[in-house]
Scaffold this motif. Sequence first.
Motif, PDB file in Angstrom:
ATOM      1  N   HIS A  45     -22.853  77.790 -28.392  1.00  0.00           N
ATOM      2  CA  HIS A  45     -23.484  76.460 -28.295  1.00  0.00           C
ATOM      3  C   HIS A  45     -22.778  75.736 -27.162  1.00  0.00           C
ATOM      4  CE1 HIS A  45     -25.576  72.853 -29.489  1.00  0.00           C
ATOM      5  NE2 HIS A  45     -24.427  72.200 -29.510  1.00  0.00           N
ATOM      6  N   THR A  46     -23.544  75.325 -26.167  1.00  0.00           N
ATOM      7  CA  THR A  46     -22.927  74.756 -24.980  1.00  0.00           C
ATOM      8  C   THR A  46     -23.585  73.434 -24.593  1.00  0.00           C
ATOM      9  OG1 THR A  46     -22.204  75.318 -22.743  1.00  0.00           O
ATOM     10  CG2 THR A  46     -24.409  76.041 -23.344  1.00  0.00           C
ATOM     11  N   THR A  47     -23.203  72.902 -23.463  1.00  0.00           N
ATOM     12  CA  THR A  47     -23.776  71.634 -23.016  1.00  0.00           C
ATOM     13  C   THR A  47     -24.418  71.843 -21.655  1.00  0.00           C
ATOM     14  OG1 THR A  47     -22.040  70.441 -24.127  1.00  0.00           O
ATOM     15  CG2 THR A  47     -23.224  69.228 -22.470  1.00  0.00           C
ATOM     16  N   LEU A  48     -25.638  71.383 -21.530  1.00  0.00           N
ATOM     17  CA  LEU A  48     -26.294  71.396 -20.219  1.00  0.00           C
ATOM     18  C   LEU A  48     -26.958  70.040 -20.040  1.00  0.00           C
ATOM     19  CD1 LEU A  48     -28.277  74.773 -19.986  1.00  0.00           C
ATOM     20  CD2 LEU A  48     -26.195  74.194 -18.811  1.00  0.00           C
ATOM     21  N   SER A  49     -26.158  68.981 -20.057  1.00  0.00           N
ATOM     22  CA  SER A  49     -26.761  67.645 -20.040  1.00  0.00           C
ATOM     23  C   SER A  49     -27.604  67.444 -18.801  1.00  0.00           C
ATOM     24  CB  SER A  49     -25.671  66.580 -20.053  1.00  0.00           C
ATOM     25  OG  SER A  49     -24.806  66.821 -21.099  1.00  0.00           O
ATOM     26  N   ALA A  50     -27.052  67.795 -17.655  1.00  0.00           N
ATOM     27  CA  ALA A  50     -27.769  67.592 -16.410  1.00  0.00           C
ATOM     28  C   ALA A  50     -27.224  68.612 -15.419  1.00  0.00           C
ATOM     29  CB  ALA A  50     -27.537  66.177 -15.900  1.00  0.00           C
ATOM     30  N   MET A  51     -27.971  68.862 -14.385  1.00  0.00           N
ATOM     31  CA  MET A  51     -27.607  69.935 -13.450  1.00  0.00           C
ATOM     32  C   MET A  51     -26.252  69.678 -12.787  1.00  0.00           C
ATOM     33  SD  MET A  51     -29.051  72.650 -13.376  1.00  0.00           S
ATOM     34  CE  MET A  51     -27.975  73.902 -12.747  1.00  0.00           C
ATOM     35  N   GLU A  52     -25.924  68.409 -12.559  1.00  0.00           N
ATOM     36  CA  GLU A  52     -24.624  68.096 -11.935  1.00  0.00           C
ATOM     37  C   GLU A  52     -23.482  68.638 -12.792  1.00  0.00           C
ATOM     38  OE1 GLU A  52     -27.062  66.088 -12.211  1.00  0.00           O
ATOM     39  OE2 GLU A  52     -27.348  64.932 -10.369  1.00  0.00           O
ATOM     40  N   ALA A  53     -23.640  68.470 -14.115  1.00  0.00           N
ATOM     41  CA  ALA A  53     -22.563  68.880 -15.019  1.00  0.00           C
ATOM     42  C   ALA A  53     -22.397  70.400 -15.006  1.00  0.00           C
ATOM     43  CB  ALA A  53     -22.860  68.393 -16.434  1.00  0.00           C
ATOM     44  N   VAL A  54     -23.518  71.128 -14.946  1.00  0.00           N
ATOM     45  CA  VAL A  54     -23.430  72.594 -14.936  1.00  0.00           C
ATOM     46  C   VAL A  54     -22.772  73.045 -13.631  1.00  0.00           C
ATOM     47  CG1 VAL A  54     -24.703  74.721 -15.308  1.00  0.00           C
ATOM     48  CG2 VAL A  54     -25.650  72.582 -16.133  1.00  0.00           C
ATOM     49  N   ALA A  55     -23.235  72.436 -12.533  1.00  0.00           N
ATOM     50  CA  ALA A  55     -22.684  72.816 -11.221  1.00  0.00           C
ATOM     51  C   ALA A  55     -21.184  72.546 -11.177  1.00  0.00           C
ATOM     52  CB  ALA A  55     -23.395  72.028 -10.118  1.00  0.00           C
ATOM     53  N   TYR A  56     -20.792  71.472 -11.801  1.00  0.00           N
ATOM     54  CA  TYR A  56     -19.384  71.078 -11.799  1.00  0.00           C
ATOM     55  C   TYR A  56     -18.497  72.171 -12.411  1.00  0.00           C
ATOM     56  CZ  TYR A  56     -15.390  67.978 -12.162  1.00  0.00           C
ATOM     57  OH  TYR A  56     -14.154  67.419 -12.026  1.00  0.00           O
ATOM     58  N   ALA A  57     -19.042  72.854 -13.454  1.00  0.00           N
ATOM     59  CA  ALA A  57     -18.249  73.896 -14.126  1.00  0.00           C
ATOM     60  C   ALA A  57     -18.084  75.136 -13.250  1.00  0.00           C
ATOM     61  CB  ALA A  57     -18.920  74.287 -15.444  1.00  0.00           C
ATOM     62  N   PHE A  58     -19.006  75.343 -12.315  1.00  0.00           N
ATOM     63  CA  PHE A  58     -18.998  76.595 -11.554  1.00  0.00           C
ATOM     64  C   PHE A  58     -18.549  76.468 -10.113  1.00  0.00           C
ATOM     65  CE2 PHE A  58     -21.519  77.968 -15.104  1.00  0.00           C
ATOM     66  CZ  PHE A  58     -21.224  79.315 -15.212  1.00  0.00           C
ATOM     67  N   LEU A  59     -18.884  75.343  -9.477  1.00  0.00           N
ATOM     68  CA  LEU A  59     -18.587  75.277  -8.049  1.00  0.00           C
ATOM     69  C   LEU A  59     -17.079  75.191  -7.828  1.00  0.00           C
ATOM     70  CD1 LEU A  59     -21.471  72.949  -6.786  1.00  0.00           C
ATOM     71  CD2 LEU A  59     -21.235  75.413  -6.535  1.00  0.00           C
ATOM     72  N   PRO A  60     -16.570  75.875  -6.801  1.00  0.00           N
ATOM     73  CA  PRO A  60     -15.124  75.836  -6.563  1.00  0.00           C
ATOM     74  C   PRO A  60     -14.657  74.408  -6.292  1.00  0.00           C
ATOM     75  CG  PRO A  60     -16.223  77.419  -5.113  1.00  0.00           C
ATOM     76  CD  PRO A  60     -17.297  76.689  -5.837  1.00  0.00           C
ATOM     77  N   ARG A  61     -13.417  74.147  -6.646  1.00  0.00           N
ATOM     78  CA  ARG A  61     -12.856  72.816  -6.384  1.00  0.00           C
ATOM     79  C   ARG A  61     -12.996  72.473  -4.909  1.00  0.00           C
ATOM     80  NH1 ARG A  61      -7.623  72.804  -9.746  1.00  0.00           N
ATOM     81  NH2 ARG A  61      -8.665  72.702 -11.710  1.00  0.00           N
ATOM     82  N   GLY A  62     -13.346  71.250  -4.623  1.00  0.00           N
ATOM     83  CA  GLY A  62     -13.442  70.837  -3.219  1.00  0.00           C
ATOM     84  C   GLY A  62     -14.863  70.922  -2.692  1.00  0.00           C
ATOM     85  N   VAL A  63     -15.730  71.736  -3.377  1.00  0.00           N
ATOM     86  CA  VAL A  63     -17.130  71.780  -2.920  1.00  0.00           C
ATOM     87  C   VAL A  63     -17.829  70.541  -3.484  1.00  0.00           C
ATOM     88  CG1 VAL A  63     -19.341  73.002  -3.109  1.00  0.00           C
ATOM     89  CG2 VAL A  63     -17.220  74.283  -2.809  1.00  0.00           C
TER      90      VAL A  63
END
Length: 423
Positions: A45-63
């Motif tokens: 069970h996870t959270t996908l509130s909005a696309m920004e939040a999902v991207a935040y979990a995956f994109l490397p720091r600084g991107v």
Amino acid sequence: MRITEEQQKILDGKEGKILQKAMSDLVKCGTAMGAEEFIPIASAHTTLSAMEAVAYAFLPRGVPITKDSIDKFSKEIANVRVKVKTTTNPGWMDLRKWRQMGAGEDVYNSVMRAVEVARRCGIMATHSCIPQLTDNIPLFGQHVSFCESSAFPYVNSFIGARTNREAYGVSLYSALLGITPNFGLHLDENRRGTHLVEVQCEMENFSDWGALGFWSGNKVGVGIAVFKNLRRPTVEEAEQLCAGVNSSGAGGVGMFHIPGVTPEAPTIEAAFGGNKPKETYIFDESAKRETYRYLNYKPEGKVDLVFIGCPHATLYQITQLAQMLEGKHVAKDTKLWIMTSSSFRAPAEQLGYAQIIEDSGAELLADGCLSLYYIGTNCKRPNMNRVATDSAKMAFIPRRSFNSNIFFGDTERCIDIAIKGGL
Ligand code: F3S
């Protein structure tokens, strides 16, 4: 951590960047927590509130999280499929009545983009904070990976399935890989009671369960409470207890025991499993009164918003609320919002309960969360200066985040307040 050949291949990027990132972060998490290996999970069970939040979990720091980086990322992740049944937490707002909740098109579009990505990944975007009662019900002994602070104590304490208190990124990584690091509450030795909480008062109201949770969460922190003399709750009362324990104190309570109810704890001795209680606390009338006094924060005569449904209301609660509201009308300057998930709103509509509720002037909303939504976005809030609620968790959040005046009490009293427009 020991990892298999197959896991090593994923870590080396042989199955793409998304899974590589998921595996690399799970290895870091497991190593930090002392896990020796991964174990398979039955669901997540996870959270996908909005696309920004999902991207935040995956994109490397600084991107930077820009429209372009999100577009690119959305295309990449949409090519990956989850390995196990996966549901999502509330997605900020009602996907049908989002305008009534004050959302702008930009926020709505971002949420819908996450819904579309979820669909392509095989994630059920259920937007519910009680997945364990609806679309994602684990069985005793199964290992799962659940976020949501009211859901994971329920899974451990009432079902006897096993999950740690997962961050949403970790639960999403686990969903994509079908595994989780084996530590914490996945292991027998970490599921034993640490503190005794003796209940010496009647549990009379629905809200008493939230009050007990709030109080014990504060006392026991991240230890594991064993409740003595606590009667068997209803499912809805159990939900309030779970939400309450994580509203105060350390906020990371993954489990407690109610001997005779918690599957692994037929007796107090079994709940402690050989541990000696580090401390004994007494929840009596005076502790209960004090908790209500604390959670009622400068309540005023008038009330702007009455909020029911934290955690989301079940169909049974909706049925009861419809009975309370039938033939009555909510006061002109007061809103009554009842939050549930689509899994319950659909039958409530089919059976006529939704109509009764809406005829009274109340709103039956679905899939959202007052706190996640108004804290997480710049959306226009309803007037929340004076709030009444039957949930200890919801009593605490607006007070902390918006400095609202709060009335906290039983559901019937809250409905009465909505009809009268105040206390
Ligand atoms: Fe659910 Fe939001 Fe309450 S996620 S438990 S309605 S704070």
